[in-house]
Structure formats: C-alpha cells, structure tokens
Design an enzyme around this catalytic site. Structure first.
Site, mmCIF file in Angstrom:
data_model
loop_
_atom_site.group_PDB
_atom_site.id
_atom_site.type_symbol
_atom_site.label_atom_id
_atom_site.label_comp_id
_atom_site.label_asym_id
_atom_site.label_seq_id
_atom_site.Cartn_x
_atom_site.Cartn_y
_atom_site.Cartn_z
ATOM 1 N N GLN A 279 0.833 -1.213 0.000
ATOM 2 C CA GLN A 279 0.000 0.000 0.000
ATOM 3 C C GLN A 279 0.872 1.270 0.000
ATOM 4 O OE1 GLN A 279 -3.163 0.721 -0.401
ATOM 5 N NE2 GLN A 279 -3.893 -1.386 -0.593
ATOM 6 N N SER A 280 1.924 1.276 -0.796
ATOM 7 C CA SER A 280 2.848 2.413 -0.835
ATOM 8 C C SER A 280 2.200 3.676 -1.413
ATOM 9 C CB SER A 280 4.064 2.040 -1.695
ATOM 10 O OG SER A 280 4.847 3.184 -1.970
#
Ligand SMILES: *Cc1c(COP(=O)(O)O)cnc(C)c1O
Length: 336
Positions: free
Chosen positions: A75-76
């Site tokens: 989930q960067s």
C-alpha cells in the site's frame, strides 16, 4: 541555501494550508495544535512524496529517462504518487511492491493505492517480504536497458538527498507561514519512515537557524537506527544545499514508541487517532504513517510533554487512500 540550481518539476499545489485544529486542541487540553496540510499537495490524491518527486523527476527528465522504476510496500503512497507524475510526464513506470505485512485480504492486495497504481498505468510486480528491493530494481533496470529503454531508479520513499530537498522547500514554506501569522512554533511533529521528510525539514529549519525543533514519530525502525538514518541523510542534504555543518546530531529526534508490532500493522492508538481526527476535525489520516504519527502526538499531549499555550504543528504527510486497504481494521466503528 540555493534551491533554484536544481532541475525541478513544479507540480505541488502550494503553499499547502496551515490550519488550527480547535476541537482536537480542546479535547486534549494541552498545546495549541496546528496541521500543515501536505495531504493536499494535489498530485494523485496528494501526500509528502510529491514534494520529493519535484526534484527527483526534474533529474530524471534532465537525464532523458523514459521509464521510472521505484519500490515500496503493497500500500505504498510513494509508488502511487510516482506513477501519477510519470503518467503526467509521459513516462512508463515500473512499481515493485514488497509484501511487508503478510495481509491477504482483497482490500489490502487490490484496493487503495494498488488500484490507483494500476489506474495510472504502472507495471506492478509483487515481491515477498525480505526481498532485496534495491537489487530487484537494478535487475529491472538492466532488463529495460537491454531493450533500449532509459530507466531512472527512484529509491524507496524518494529518500535520497535530492528528494529531501522537497522538504527543505516545505520547511521554508512553513517558516514563511509562521512569520506571516505571527505564530511562535515550538515544535513540528510528523511520521518518519524512509527518513527523507525529516532530513529535509531538519536541514531546512537548522540551515536557516529557525529555532524550531522537529520530532519524527517512527513507523518502522527502532529509535537509534531511525535517528542515525535521518541524521546521515540530513547531513547529505545540507551538503547538497551548500550549508555543510548546519545539522547537529542533537537536532535529529525520533520517538519510535508507537510502531506497535511492525510496519503497516495496525495499533489501537492508530485506530483511535484516525477516528478522532475524522470526528473532531473532518481530517482523514492514514493507517500506516500519519495515523501512528498522530497517535504519538496525542499520547505525548496526554502525558504533559508539551505545555498549554505552546504551538505544535503536525505535518500531515497524506496517505488516506490506504484506508481503503484497511477497512477490516475499522469494522467495529460505532456512530457518534
Ligand atoms: C512516506 C510517508 C511518510 C514518511 O516519510 P519519509 O520521508 O519516508 O520518512 C509519512 N507519511 C506518509 C503518508 C507517507 O506516505
């Protein structure tokens, strides 16, 4: 301190707003709490990586790159902002995502930032936790070069000295806002991870001898390692800026008591902080960074770490899109 010598893609919607948080201030009964809205930097739902990317993509463009490679956790937020700017500049983008949490929910694997990475056109590839991601980026760059492409590698979080210049810009912007408002700021607090944000803020606030301290709330590493990473990068950033020696070791402070079980793993304090900011101020924090950073600030206020009347500024570094990957964590919400 001359920032104009670096190639820069001007994309941030700035200056970002500086807002007072009256209801949170009242609820905690401690210092006056302000928020610097770097969740509103504009690009692809915003966040702190946009300021760094102005300089990193400036260099990529100057070198004639046609493909950007970067890496991050599933989930960067950094990956999402990178592919957004690459799309806008007409470049291809390879996103290498490392599974740092082991979460298998559909939402975590495919919604939030991952969905936006794909919408912006990235080639997304997943890697198991513990992979040497820098080596993986080099492998991908070699493949692209063999195909006649010109890849440019951006490190995780955009955190090298060039990227940190984006937060020198933010430091100067805040000092200007504080002076304009006549606001005597005691401390700036924010979530610290790959270190570029804090390194840039410290280089900017120390390089101008602003007298304003910075406290990073850690989200991954232990305190000694986090402070050393930030310090090393802040020194490089000050050197790049032409103010060598501006950063002292004592000016780099991190509190890593709010990480919980590990990077990206929810804590009760994070859930409380995200819920409080939503319900008291209408502000969306994120589950991995700003939620834990705010959990730290809330706890420090409750413990009397700051005095009533002091002005403390929280830098909101963005990331709310990741909430969609963590809906399971908030399944027990009750109405107000
Ligand atoms: C990357 C990130 C941070 C941490 O910034 P670093 O420069 O990596 O220390 C904080 N908040 C959000 C939302 C982020 O995406």
């Amino acid at each position: 301190m001359k920032l104009t010598t670096f190639p820069r893609v001007r994309i941030t919607h700035g200056p970002t707003p500086l807002e007072f948080m009256p209801r949170l201030t009242e609820a905690l009964g401690g210092p006056n709490l302000y928020i610097k809205r770097d969740d509103c930097t504009g690009l692809g739902t915003g966040g702190n990586k946009t300021r760094k990317l102005e300089f990193l993509m400036g260099e990529a463009d100057a070198l004639g790159a046609d493909t950007i490679i970067t890496q991050g956790a599933t989930q960067s937020n950094h990956a999402r902002q990178t592919v957004a700017i690459a799309a806008k500049m007409g470049m291809a983008c390879d996103i290498l995502l490392e599974d740092r949490t082991g979460f298998t929910s559909e939402a975590y694997k495919h919604s939030g930032n991952v969905f936006l990475d794909q919408l912006y056109g990235a080639r997304v590839k997943e890697y198991p936790g513990g992979t040497d991601m820098n080596a993986a980026m080099e492998v991908r760059a070699a493949e692209l070069r063999a195909q006649g492409r010109k890849p440019y590698i951006i490190p995780g979080g955009g955190s090298n000295a060039l990227g940190a210049l984006g937060y020198v810009v933010c430091a100067l912007e805040m000092v200007d806002q504080f002076n304009h408002l006549g606001l005597d700021v005691h401390e700036v607090v924010h979530a610290t991870g790959s270190a570029g944000t804090q390194a840039g803020l410290v280089a900017g606030l120390e390089g101008t001898r602003s007298g304003i301290s910075v406290l990073g709330i850690g989200v991954r590493a232990a305190q000694a390692a986090q402070e050393q990473n930030v310090y090393n990068l802040a020194v490089k950033t000050a050197d790049l800026l032409g103010v060598p020696g501006a950063v002292s070791r004592e000016s780099v402070k991190a509190n890593c008591d709010y990480v919980g079980a590990g990077y990206g793993l929810p804590t009760p304090g994070m859930v409380e902080a995200v819920t409080m900011l939503a319900r008291l101020e209408g502000i969306l924090l994120d589950p991995v960074y700003s939620g834990k950073g705010m959990a730290g600030l809330i706890d420090l206020c409750r413990k009397g770490h700051y005095q009533k009347g002091q002005n403390v500024v929280f830098v909101h570094t963005g990331g709310a899109v990741a909430l969609y990957g963590y809906t399971d964590t908030f399944k027990d919400l009750t109405p107000l």
